[in-house]
Design a protein around this motif. Structure first.
Motif, PDB file in Angstrom:
ATOM      1  N   CYS A   1       0.817  -1.216   0.000  1.00 21.59           N
ATOM      2  CA  CYS A   1       0.000   0.000   0.000  1.00 21.59           C
ATOM      3  C   CYS A   1       0.853   1.270   0.000  1.00 21.59           C
ATOM      4  O   CYS A   1       0.352   2.344   0.286  1.00 21.59           O
ATOM      5  CB  CYS A   1      -0.962  -0.012   1.183  1.00 21.59           C
ATOM      6  SG  CYS A   1      -0.155   0.005   2.801  1.00 21.59           S
ATOM      7  N   MET A   2       2.143   1.130  -0.335  1.00 18.50           N
ATOM      8  CA  MET A   2       3.008   2.310  -0.380  1.00 18.50           C
ATOM      9  C   MET A   2       3.778   2.344  -1.696  1.00 18.50           C
ATOM     10  O   MET A   2       4.468   1.393  -2.053  1.00 18.50           O
ATOM     11  CB  MET A   2       4.009   2.282   0.780  1.00 18.50           C
ATOM     12  CG  MET A   2       4.911   3.493   0.804  1.00 18.50           C
ATOM     13  SD  MET A   2       5.925   3.462   2.304  1.00 18.50           S
ATOM     14  CE  MET A   2       7.478   3.973   1.654  1.00 18.50           C
ATOM     15  N   ARG A   3       3.628   3.440  -2.406  1.00 16.96           N
ATOM     16  CA  ARG A   3       4.400   3.633  -3.644  1.00 16.96           C
ATOM     17  C   ARG A   3       5.853   3.888  -3.258  1.00 16.96           C
ATOM     18  O   ARG A   3       6.129   4.715  -2.390  1.00 16.96           O
ATOM     19  CB  ARG A   3       3.858   4.798  -4.452  1.00 16.96           C
ATOM     20  CG  ARG A   3       2.462   4.551  -4.969  1.00 16.96           C
ATOM     21  CD  ARG A   3       2.024   5.616  -5.961  1.00 16.96           C
ATOM     22  NE  ARG A   3       0.606   5.514  -6.243  1.00 16.96           N
ATOM     23  CZ  ARG A   3       0.061   4.624  -7.073  1.00 16.96           C
ATOM     24  NH1 ARG A   3       0.831   3.776  -7.710  1.00 16.96           N
ATOM     25  NH2 ARG A   3      -1.242   4.601  -7.272  1.00 16.96           N
ATOM     26  N   SER A   4       6.764   3.169  -3.906  1.00 19.51           N
ATOM     27  CA  SER A   4       8.192   3.314  -3.617  1.00 19.51           C
ATOM     28  C   SER A   4       8.839   4.171  -4.692  1.00 19.51           C
ATOM     29  O   SER A   4       8.881   3.789  -5.860  1.00 19.51           O
ATOM     30  CB  SER A   4       8.862   1.937  -3.572  1.00 19.51           C
ATOM     31  OG  SER A   4      10.244   2.081  -3.342  1.00 19.51           O
ATOM     32  N   ILE A   5       9.334   5.332  -4.284  1.00 15.16           N
ATOM     33  CA  ILE A   5       9.978   6.242  -5.240  1.00 15.16           C
ATOM     34  C   ILE A   5      11.484   6.308  -5.027  1.00 15.16           C
ATOM     35  O   ILE A   5      12.176   7.036  -5.738  1.00 15.16           O
ATOM     36  CB  ILE A   5       9.356   7.652  -5.162  1.00 15.16           C
ATOM     37  CG1 ILE A   5       9.503   8.235  -3.755  1.00 15.16           C
ATOM     38  CG2 ILE A   5       7.893   7.620  -5.601  1.00 15.16           C
ATOM     39  CD1 ILE A   5       9.069   9.691  -3.618  1.00 15.16           C
ATOM     40  N   HIS A   6      11.987   5.543  -4.048  1.00 17.70           N
ATOM     41  CA  HIS A   6      13.422   5.531  -3.777  1.00 17.70           C
ATOM     42  C   HIS A   6      14.015   4.134  -3.933  1.00 17.70           C
ATOM     43  O   HIS A   6      14.855   3.920  -4.791  1.00 17.70           O
ATOM     44  CB  HIS A   6      13.713   6.051  -2.357  1.00 17.70           C
ATOM     45  CG  HIS A   6      13.261   7.451  -2.125  1.00 17.70           C
ATOM     46  ND1 HIS A   6      13.913   8.532  -2.672  1.00 17.70           N
ATOM     47  CD2 HIS A   6      12.220   7.948  -1.427  1.00 17.70           C
ATOM     48  CE1 HIS A   6      13.286   9.644  -2.315  1.00 17.70           C
ATOM     49  NE2 HIS A   6      12.256   9.314  -1.555  1.00 17.70           N
ATOM     50  N   HIS A   7      13.573   3.198  -3.085  1.00 14.68           N
ATOM     51  CA  HIS A   7      14.221   1.890  -3.008  1.00 14.68           C
ATOM     52  C   HIS A   7      13.820   0.922  -4.113  1.00 14.68           C
ATOM     53  O   HIS A   7      14.652   0.182  -4.621  1.00 14.68           O
ATOM     54  CB  HIS A   7      13.943   1.240  -1.650  1.00 14.68           C
ATOM     55  CG  HIS A   7      14.492   2.015  -0.494  1.00 14.68           C
ATOM     56  ND1 HIS A   7      15.768   2.552  -0.488  1.00 14.68           N
ATOM     57  CD2 HIS A   7      13.950   2.336   0.701  1.00 14.68           C
ATOM     58  CE1 HIS A   7      15.980   3.169   0.666  1.00 14.68           C
ATOM     59  NE2 HIS A   7      14.888   3.049   1.403  1.00 14.68           N
ATOM     60  N   ARG A   8      12.545   0.872  -4.487  1.00 15.39           N
ATOM     61  CA  ARG A   8      12.066  -0.133  -5.446  1.00 15.39           C
ATOM     62  C   ARG A   8      11.300   0.478  -6.613  1.00 15.39           C
ATOM     63  O   ARG A   8      10.528  -0.202  -7.285  1.00 15.39           O
ATOM     64  CB  ARG A   8      11.196  -1.175  -4.733  1.00 15.39           C
ATOM     65  CG  ARG A   8      11.938  -1.934  -3.665  1.00 15.39           C
ATOM     66  CD  ARG A   8      13.081  -2.765  -4.235  1.00 15.39           C
ATOM     67  NE  ARG A   8      13.863  -3.364  -3.158  1.00 15.39           N
ATOM     68  CZ  ARG A   8      14.759  -4.315  -3.353  1.00 15.39           C
ATOM     69  NH1 ARG A   8      15.017  -4.753  -4.552  1.00 15.39           N
ATOM     70  NH2 ARG A   8      15.430  -4.797  -2.335  1.00 15.39           N
ATOM     71  N   GLY A   9      11.546   1.758  -6.844  1.00 19.26           N
ATOM     72  CA  GLY A   9      10.938   2.464  -7.956  1.00 19.26           C
ATOM     73  C   GLY A   9      11.535   3.855  -8.017  1.00 19.26           C
ATOM     74  O   GLY A   9      12.480   4.164  -7.294  1.00 19.26           O
ATOM     75  N   THR A  10      10.996   4.677  -8.884  1.00 22.25           N
ATOM     76  CA  THR A  10      11.454   6.059  -9.017  1.00 22.25           C
ATOM     77  C   THR A  10      10.224   6.979  -8.973  1.00 22.25           C
ATOM     78  O   THR A  10       9.089   6.503  -9.050  1.00 22.25           O
ATOM     79  CB  THR A  10      12.185   6.276 -10.357  1.00 22.25           C
ATOM     80  OG1 THR A  10      11.247   6.031 -11.430  1.00 22.25           O
ATOM     81  CG2 THR A  10      13.394   5.359 -10.493  1.00 22.25           C
ATOM     82  N   GLU A  11      10.455   8.265  -8.906  1.00 21.63           N
ATOM     83  CA  GLU A  11       9.325   9.192  -8.936  1.00 21.63           C
ATOM     84  C   GLU A  11       8.562   9.074 -10.252  1.00 21.63           C
ATOM     85  O   GLU A  11       7.346   9.194 -10.287  1.00 21.63           O
ATOM     86  CB  GLU A  11       9.804  10.628  -8.709  1.00 21.63           C
ATOM     87  CG  GLU A  11      10.211  10.865  -7.262  1.00 21.63           C
ATOM     88  CD  GLU A  11      10.463  12.329  -6.944  1.00 21.63           C
ATOM     89  OE1 GLU A  11       9.853  13.204  -7.585  1.00 21.63           O
ATOM     90  OE2 GLU A  11      11.266  12.573  -6.024  1.00 21.63           O
ATOM     91  N   GLU A  12       9.296   8.826 -11.348  1.00 22.40           N
ATOM     92  CA  GLU A  12       8.668   8.704 -12.662  1.00 22.40           C
ATOM     93  C   GLU A  12       7.932   7.377 -12.816  1.00 22.40           C
ATOM     94  O   GLU A  12       6.916   7.301 -13.516  1.00 22.40           O
ATOM     95  CB  GLU A  12       9.715   8.827 -13.781  1.00 22.40           C
ATOM     96  CG  GLU A  12      10.454  10.142 -13.815  1.00 22.40           C
ATOM     97  CD  GLU A  12      11.531  10.288 -12.721  1.00 22.40           C
ATOM     98  OE1 GLU A  12      12.100   9.256 -12.293  1.00 22.40           O
ATOM     99  OE2 GLU A  12      11.768  11.417 -12.288  1.00 22.40           O
ATOM    100  N   ALA A  13       8.452   6.326 -12.216  1.00 23.19           N
ATOM    101  CA  ALA A  13       7.861   4.982 -12.315  1.00 23.19           C
ATOM    102  C   ALA A  13       7.915   4.307 -10.944  1.00 23.19           C
ATOM    103  O   ALA A  13       8.791   3.475 -10.684  1.00 23.19           O
ATOM    104  CB  ALA A  13       8.608   4.158 -13.360  1.00 23.19           C
ATOM    105  N   PRO A  14       7.004   4.678 -10.054  1.00 23.78           N
ATOM    106  CA  PRO A  14       7.039   4.129  -8.699  1.00 23.78           C
ATOM    107  C   PRO A  14       6.809   2.622  -8.672  1.00 23.78           C
ATOM    108  O   PRO A  14       6.055   2.087  -9.479  1.00 23.78           O
ATOM    109  CB  PRO A  14       5.883   4.847  -7.992  1.00 23.78           C
ATOM    110  CG  PRO A  14       5.536   6.012  -8.844  1.00 23.78           C
ATOM    111  CD  PRO A  14       5.921   5.636 -10.243  1.00 23.78           C
TER     112      PRO A  14
END
Length: 176
Positions: free
Chosen positions: A35-48
């Motif tokens: 239930c948490m978008r990952s924008i650092h560890h397992r994704g990016t801001e562009e592709a969470p």
């Protein structure tokens, strides 16, 4: 008094600190989910990507592992965990009671989702979660690795999470 940390996701297989003992435990009134978008560890801001978090749900319970921090390393461990888990403030650090399988109760440091944070996404269908996880890559690697490691570790300690098991099977079918 011992310091305990409740692991329900990557802390299960990659705690990053010295563990004196680990014991299966249950955290009441919380449910584990992607239930948490990952924008650092397992994704990016562009592709969470997606990572697990604990959603407060009265009457539910999350099975995981209570990790006792090696004596003398409590401050160092807490500093490390805060740098790792509070990177975007989507998690909230709490001290909650965990019921251990051996009958003890311990107060553990637990990271739960802030449902008001922009990275919260508690209403995604499992198929949508699978599609995101199958493709996302972040600073700590592919989102698939996070899912597979967590699902495999839960099974290896005898814990059954049907949603995670379904996701692991489905993501293996569609991962690019």
């Amino acid at each position: 008094m011992s310091m305990w940390v409740f692991g329900y996701g990557s802390l299960l297989w990659n705690p990053g600190f010295e563990v004196a003992q680990s014991v299966i435990g249950t955290l009441p009134d919380y449910a584990r989910s992607f239930c948490m978008r990952s924008i650092h560890h397992r994704g990016t801001e562009e592709a969470p990507g997606l990572v697990l978090a604990l959603d407060q749900q009265l009457g539910k319970a999350c099975e995981g592992v209570a990790l006792e921090v090696t004596a003398g390393l409590e401050d160092q461990t807490l500093t490390y965990l805060r740098e790792r888990e509070l990177i975007s403030s989507a998690y909230v650090e709490k001290e909650l009671t965990v019921q251990l399988v051996d009958g003890r109760e311990v107060i553990a440091v637990v990271y739960v989702i802030d449902e008001t944070h922009e990275q919260y996404c508690g209403d995604l269908a499992l198929e949508e979660q699978a599609q995101i996880i199958a493709r996302a890559i972040g600073g700590r690697g592919p989102n698939t690795e996070y899912l597979y490691n967590t699902a495999e570790h839960l099974m290896s300690v005898g814990l059954h999470d049907p949603a995670l098991e379904w996701l692991a099977t489905r993501v293996r079918e569609i991962a690019v």
